[in-house]
Design a protein around this motif. Structure first.
Motif, PDB file in Angstrom:
ATOM      1  N   ALA A  43       0.717  -1.269  -0.084  1.00 53.04           N
ATOM      2  CA  ALA A  43      -0.004  -0.049   0.061  1.00 53.04           C
ATOM      3  C   ALA A  43       0.956   1.084   0.140  1.00 53.04           C
ATOM      4  O   ALA A  43       0.475   2.316  -0.547  1.00 53.04           O
ATOM      5  CB  ALA A  43      -0.937   0.069   1.200  1.00 53.04           C
ATOM      6  N   LYS A  46       1.994   2.105  -3.462  1.00 55.03           N
ATOM      7  CA  LYS A  46       0.815   2.316  -4.246  1.00 55.03           C
ATOM      8  C   LYS A  46       0.251   3.679  -3.882  1.00 55.03           C
ATOM      9  O   LYS A  46       0.126   4.728  -4.879  1.00 55.03           O
ATOM     10  CB  LYS A  46      -0.338   1.170  -4.200  1.00 55.03           C
ATOM     11  N   LEU A 126      -1.297  -5.015   9.771  1.00 54.20           N
ATOM     12  CA  LEU A 126      -2.171  -4.760   8.490  1.00 54.20           C
ATOM     13  C   LEU A 126      -2.364  -6.193   7.979  1.00 54.20           C
ATOM     14  O   LEU A 126      -3.498  -6.542   7.566  1.00 54.20           O
ATOM     15  CB  LEU A 126      -1.541  -3.760   7.457  1.00 54.20           C
ATOM     16  N   GLY A 164      -1.692 -16.822  -3.372  1.00 59.06           N
ATOM     17  CA  GLY A 164      -0.611 -16.116  -2.626  1.00 59.06           C
ATOM     18  C   GLY A 164      -0.434 -16.370  -1.259  1.00 59.06           C
ATOM     19  O   GLY A 164      -0.453 -15.613  -0.455  1.00 59.06           O
ATOM     20  N   SER A 168       2.382 -11.577   2.748  1.00 57.51           N
ATOM     21  CA  SER A 168       2.109 -11.445   4.057  1.00 57.51           C
ATOM     22  C   SER A 168       0.755 -11.748   4.664  1.00 57.51           C
ATOM     23  O   SER A 168       0.559 -12.431   5.608  1.00 57.51           O
ATOM     24  CB  SER A 168       2.610  -9.871   4.560  1.00 57.51           C
ATOM     25  N   TYR A 188      -1.468 -21.436  -2.822  1.00 61.72           N
ATOM     26  CA  TYR A 188      -0.874 -21.336  -4.184  1.00 61.72           C
ATOM     27  C   TYR A 188       0.406 -20.424  -3.913  1.00 61.72           C
ATOM     28  O   TYR A 188       0.245 -19.300  -3.577  1.00 61.72           O
ATOM     29  CB  TYR A 188      -1.946 -20.773  -4.995  1.00 61.72           C
ATOM     30  N   ALA A 189       1.598 -20.990  -4.120  1.00 66.65           N
ATOM     31  CA  ALA A 189       2.894 -20.240  -3.987  1.00 66.65           C
ATOM     32  C   ALA A 189       4.028 -20.753  -4.800  1.00 66.65           C
ATOM     33  O   ALA A 189       3.907 -21.932  -5.288  1.00 66.65           O
ATOM     34  CB  ALA A 189       3.007 -20.005  -2.390  1.00 66.65           C
ATOM     35  N   SER A 190       5.035 -20.154  -4.523  1.00 64.12           N
ATOM     36  CA  SER A 190       6.399 -20.711  -5.239  1.00 64.12           C
ATOM     37  C   SER A 190       6.711 -21.831  -4.262  1.00 64.12           C
ATOM     38  O   SER A 190       6.784 -21.945  -3.140  1.00 64.12           O
ATOM     39  CB  SER A 190       7.592 -19.700  -5.238  1.00 64.12           C
ATOM     40  N   ARG A 208       3.357 -22.469  -8.038  1.00 59.15           N
ATOM     41  CA  ARG A 208       2.986 -21.625  -9.179  1.00 59.15           C
ATOM     42  C   ARG A 208       3.399 -21.527 -10.229  1.00 59.15           C
ATOM     43  O   ARG A 208       3.137 -21.102 -11.407  1.00 59.15           O
ATOM     44  CB  ARG A 208       2.469 -20.206  -8.489  1.00 59.15           C
ATOM     45  N   ILE A 275     -11.637  -6.685   0.576  1.00 58.84           N
ATOM     46  CA  ILE A 275     -11.214  -6.523   2.059  1.00 58.84           C
ATOM     47  C   ILE A 275     -10.858  -5.136   2.403  1.00 58.84           C
ATOM     48  O   ILE A 275      -9.734  -4.744   1.480  1.00 58.84           O
ATOM     49  CB  ILE A 275     -10.222  -7.507   2.381  1.00 58.84           C
ATOM     50  N   LEU A 326       9.790  -3.740  -3.211  1.00 57.76           N
ATOM     51  CA  LEU A 326       8.288  -4.288  -2.935  1.00 57.76           C
ATOM     52  C   LEU A 326       7.460  -4.160  -4.768  1.00 57.76           C
ATOM     53  O   LEU A 326       6.896  -4.719  -4.878  1.00 57.76           O
ATOM     54  CB  LEU A 326       7.845  -3.524  -2.213  1.00 57.76           C
ATOM     55  N   VAL A 331      10.389  -9.022  -3.577  1.00 54.37           N
ATOM     56  CA  VAL A 331      10.277  -9.501  -2.000  1.00 54.37           C
ATOM     57  C   VAL A 331       9.411 -10.652  -1.927  1.00 54.37           C
ATOM     58  O   VAL A 331       8.314 -10.838  -2.456  1.00 54.37           O
ATOM     59  CB  VAL A 331       9.690  -8.231  -1.153  1.00 54.37           C
ATOM     60  N   LYS A 335       8.748  -9.920   5.193  1.00 56.70           N
ATOM     61  CA  LYS A 335       8.415  -8.763   5.393  1.00 56.70           C
ATOM     62  C   LYS A 335       9.621  -7.753   5.637  1.00 56.70           C
ATOM     63  O   LYS A 335      10.539  -8.236   6.378  1.00 56.70           O
ATOM     64  CB  LYS A 335       7.737  -8.540   6.743  1.00 56.70           C
TER      65      LYS A 335
HETATM   66  N1  LIG Z   1      -7.528  -4.609   0.823  1.00 58.13           N
HETATM   67  C1  LIG Z   1      -6.721  -4.537   2.184  1.00 58.13           C
HETATM   68  O1  LIG Z   1      -6.846  -3.971   3.280  1.00 58.13           O
HETATM   69  C2  LIG Z   1      -5.091  -5.019   1.737  1.00 58.13           C
HETATM   70  C3  LIG Z   1      -4.466  -5.225   3.025  1.00 58.13           C
HETATM   71  C4  LIG Z   1      -3.183  -5.518   2.835  1.00 58.13           C
HETATM   72  C5  LIG Z   1      -2.637  -5.880   1.698  1.00 58.13           C
HETATM   73  N2  LIG Z   1      -3.406  -5.773   0.302  1.00 58.13           N
HETATM   74  C6  LIG Z   1      -2.819  -6.273  -0.953  1.00 58.13           C
HETATM   75  O2  LIG Z   1      -2.538  -7.506  -0.804  1.00 58.13           O
HETATM   76  C7  LIG Z   1      -1.727  -7.797  -1.613  1.00 58.13           C
HETATM   77  C8  LIG Z   1      -0.610  -8.872  -0.756  1.00 58.13           C
HETATM   78  O3  LIG Z   1       0.076  -7.906   0.058  1.00 58.13           O
HETATM   79  P1  LIG Z   1       1.185  -8.525   1.043  1.00 58.13           P
HETATM   80  O4  LIG Z   1       1.692  -7.440   1.610  1.00 58.13           O
HETATM   81  O5  LIG Z   1       0.622  -9.568   1.750  1.00 58.13           O
HETATM   82  O6  LIG Z   1       2.305  -8.908  -0.160  1.00 58.13           O
HETATM   83  P2  LIG Z   1       3.786  -9.148  -0.187  1.00 58.13           P
HETATM   84  O7  LIG Z   1       3.974 -10.164   1.116  1.00 58.13           O
HETATM   85  O8  LIG Z   1       4.538  -8.057  -0.496  1.00 58.13           O
HETATM   86  O9  LIG Z   1       3.623 -10.161  -1.321  1.00 58.13           O
HETATM   87  C9  LIG Z   1       4.863 -10.952  -1.810  1.00 58.13           C
HETATM   88  C10 LIG Z   1       4.724 -12.399  -2.394  1.00 58.13           C
HETATM   89  O10 LIG Z   1       3.636 -12.139  -3.400  1.00 58.13           O
HETATM   90  C11 LIG Z   1       3.599 -13.525  -3.923  1.00 58.13           C
HETATM   91  N3  LIG Z   1       2.882 -13.457  -5.441  1.00 58.13           N
HETATM   92  C12 LIG Z   1       3.162 -12.423  -6.348  1.00 58.13           C
HETATM   93  N4  LIG Z   1       2.417 -12.635  -7.266  1.00 58.13           N
HETATM   94  C13 LIG Z   1       1.688 -13.831  -7.023  1.00 58.13           C
HETATM   95  C14 LIG Z   1       0.840 -14.716  -7.814  1.00 58.13           C
HETATM   96  N5  LIG Z   1       0.647 -14.570  -9.015  1.00 58.13           N
HETATM   97  N6  LIG Z   1       0.435 -15.906  -7.327  1.00 58.13           N
HETATM   98  C15 LIG Z   1       0.919 -16.406  -6.024  1.00 58.13           C
HETATM   99  N7  LIG Z   1       1.797 -15.516  -5.222  1.00 58.13           N
HETATM  100  C16 LIG Z   1       2.092 -14.382  -5.752  1.00 58.13           C
HETATM  101  C17 LIG Z   1       5.012 -13.691  -3.964  1.00 58.13           C
HETATM  102  O11 LIG Z   1       5.222 -15.109  -3.993  1.00 58.13           O
HETATM  103  P3  LIG Z   1       6.529 -15.892  -4.443  1.00 58.13           P
HETATM  104  O12 LIG Z   1       7.400 -15.939  -3.421  1.00 58.13           O
HETATM  105  O13 LIG Z   1       5.789 -17.281  -4.524  1.00 58.13           O
HETATM  106  O14 LIG Z   1       6.936 -15.316  -5.671  1.00 58.13           O
HETATM  107  C18 LIG Z   1       5.725 -12.947  -2.948  1.00 58.13           C
HETATM  108  O15 LIG Z   1       5.860 -13.794  -1.773  1.00 58.13           O
HETATM  109  C19 LIG Z   1      -1.123  -6.625  -2.195  1.00 58.13           C
HETATM  110  O16 LIG Z   1      -1.600  -6.298  -3.587  1.00 58.13           O
HETATM  111  C20 LIG Z   1      -1.512  -5.428  -1.070  1.00 58.13           C
HETATM  112  O17 LIG Z   1      -1.731  -4.299  -1.786  1.00 58.13           O
HETATM  113  C21 LIG Z   1      -4.787  -5.240   0.695  1.00 58.13           C
END
Ligand SMILES: NC(=O)c1ccc[n+]([C@@H]2O[C@H](COP(=O)([O-])OP(=O)(O)OC[C@H]3O[C@@H](n4cnc5c(N)ncnc54)[C@H](OP(=O)(O)O)[C@@H]3O)[C@@H](O)[C@H]2O)c1
Length: 344
Positions: A43, A46, A126, A164, A168, A188-190, A208, A275, A326, A331, A335
């Motif tokens: 975020a 973004k 978060l 995903g 996090s 679903y992940a690496s 994936r 969400i 990020l 990443v 975290k």
């Molecule tokens: N709506 C809300 O309130 C809210 C709150 C928090 C986050 N978010 C959103 O949720 C998303 C995740 O946030 P985060 O902080 O958890 O991210 P993060 O931990 O930074 O995500 C990184 C991970 O994404 C994985 N990834 C990327 N593309 C993928 C795909 N196509 N399939 C499966 N895994 C994939 C990568 O996996 P590999 O290691 O397998 O490559 C990497 O480990 C972001 O878009 C964020 O903006 C929304």
């Protein structure tokens, strides 16, 4: 007035600069917290890149913090100066996480249990609240699996998928599904994250790199012991959303991290909803109060474990480069955590 360092975004779509700003006194119901660690979230880049949602510049971004209570506002009970706490900031400057002192409402703050450190604690707010709101909270904001965060609720026998799983948010969704007693939790992940994701509750990991998103639903249905009623989409792109919709049974639900999911009609009595993970978000506030009372105990008992941490150097100055990593998708499974007090 005492002063501190803050990482400020100069203007919409602008650059970050380190500035000197006052340390504010907490208002009624608030704590002032000396920020020892601040975690980075997608975020943050973004908001910088898109230039949306921020009302006033220069702006202090950052949501996830851990630190020491510095001062206690009027009417606050249960916290004293020196308590180690963690919580979630907000998009107003005094509540932004990327600074050395933050104001934060005491009703959505937790005490850090002794089995984790400041850096681990900052990985939780978060990510965990997003997973909890999406899965547990009553409809329409959540899937309604456990609206009162009642630790006796047991949904054993059920199947779920987390797309995903190594994100996090996804890691916390897996752990919450485990806490709910789900029998089959497909991530679903690496493949390199398989052992770790199984250690926190995934029963199966679909690689994936091996299974493309358009074959994921079929692969998940083969694994599931009973039809999948809930999919958690922690990726939020079009392909992952389509896979989630396809994976669930008629009448099932998809919790999606992307706000754009609100415009999708999945048909077949299926439901998809976005969400809003913020602890401060008014409609979720009552739920989040319960969450913040329950969470420290779950962490202390090892039922919720923090994300793995990569520590960033150079205090607040190290955050910009972390956000660029990020944004570039560099990443994986960890975290990034900064240490604002180490700012030169
Ligand atoms: N709506 C809300 O309130 C809210 C709150 C928090 C986050 N978010 C959103 O949720 C998303 C995740 O946030 P985060 O902080 O958890 O991210 P993060 O931990 O930074 O995500 C990184 C991970 O994404 C994985 N990834 C990327 N593309 C993928 C795909 N196509 N399939 C499966 N895994 C994939 C990568 O996996 P590999 O290691 O397998 O490559 C990497 O480990 C972001 O878009 C964020 O903006 C929304």
């Amino acid at each position: 007035m005492a002063e501190q360092k803050a990482l400020q975004l100069e203007k919409a779509k602008g650059s970050f600069v380190i500035s000197t700003v006052p340390i504010l006194k907490p208002g009624p119901g608030q704590l002032s917290v000396k920020v020892i660690t601040a975690a980075l979230n997608p975020a943050d880049w973004k908001l910088q890149t898109l230039g949306v949602f921020i009302q006033k510049y220069p702006a202090v971004l950052g949501t996830d913090i851990a630190g020491d209570v510095e001062d206690v506002g009027e009417g606050v009970e249960g916290f004293s100066k020196g308590d180690k706490v963690f919580g979630q900031g907000f998009q107003v400057n005094e509540m932004g996480g990327f600074q050395q002192y933050i104001l934060i409402p005491a009703d959505i703050v937790g005490k850090i249990p002794s089995n984790i450190d400041y850096a681990q604690a900052a990985t939780i707010p978060l990510g965990f609240t997003s997973a909890a709101v999406g899965l547990l909270r009553e409809q329409p904001g959540g899937a309604g699996l456990n609206p009162n965060f009642d630790l006796k609720v047991n949904l054993s026998g059920q199947s779920a998928i987390v797309v995903g799983g190594s994100t996090s948010v996804g890691q916390y969704a897996i752990q919450l599904l485990k806490l709910l007693g789900y029998s089959t939790i497909i991530a679903y992940a690496s493949a390199r994250h398989t052992d770790y994701l199984k250690s926190i509750g995934a029963t199966h990991v679909i690689d994936r790199a091996e299974v493309p998103a358009d074959s994921l639903a079929e692969a998940a249905k083969k694994i599931a012991n009973v039809p999948i009623k809930i999919a958690f989409n922690a990726v939020g792109d079009k392909d992952s959303r389509a896979a989630c919709i396809d994976a669930i049974v008629e009448g099932g639900q998809v919790a999606d991290v992307n706000p754009q999911s609100k415009d999708v009609d999945p048909g077949n009595g299926k439901r998809i909803f976005p969400i809003f993970g913020g602890s401060h978000h008014p409609p979720h506030r009552d739920f989040n109060r319960i969450l913040w009372k329950t969470l420290p105990k779950l962490v202390e008992e090892g039922k919720i474990v923090p994300n793995r941490v990569e520590k960033l150097p150079n205090g607040l100055a190290g955050i910009d480069e972390g956000l660029q990593r990020l944004k570039a998708g560099k990443v994986s499974g960890v975290k990034l955590v900064a240490f604002p007090q180490e700012t030169a």
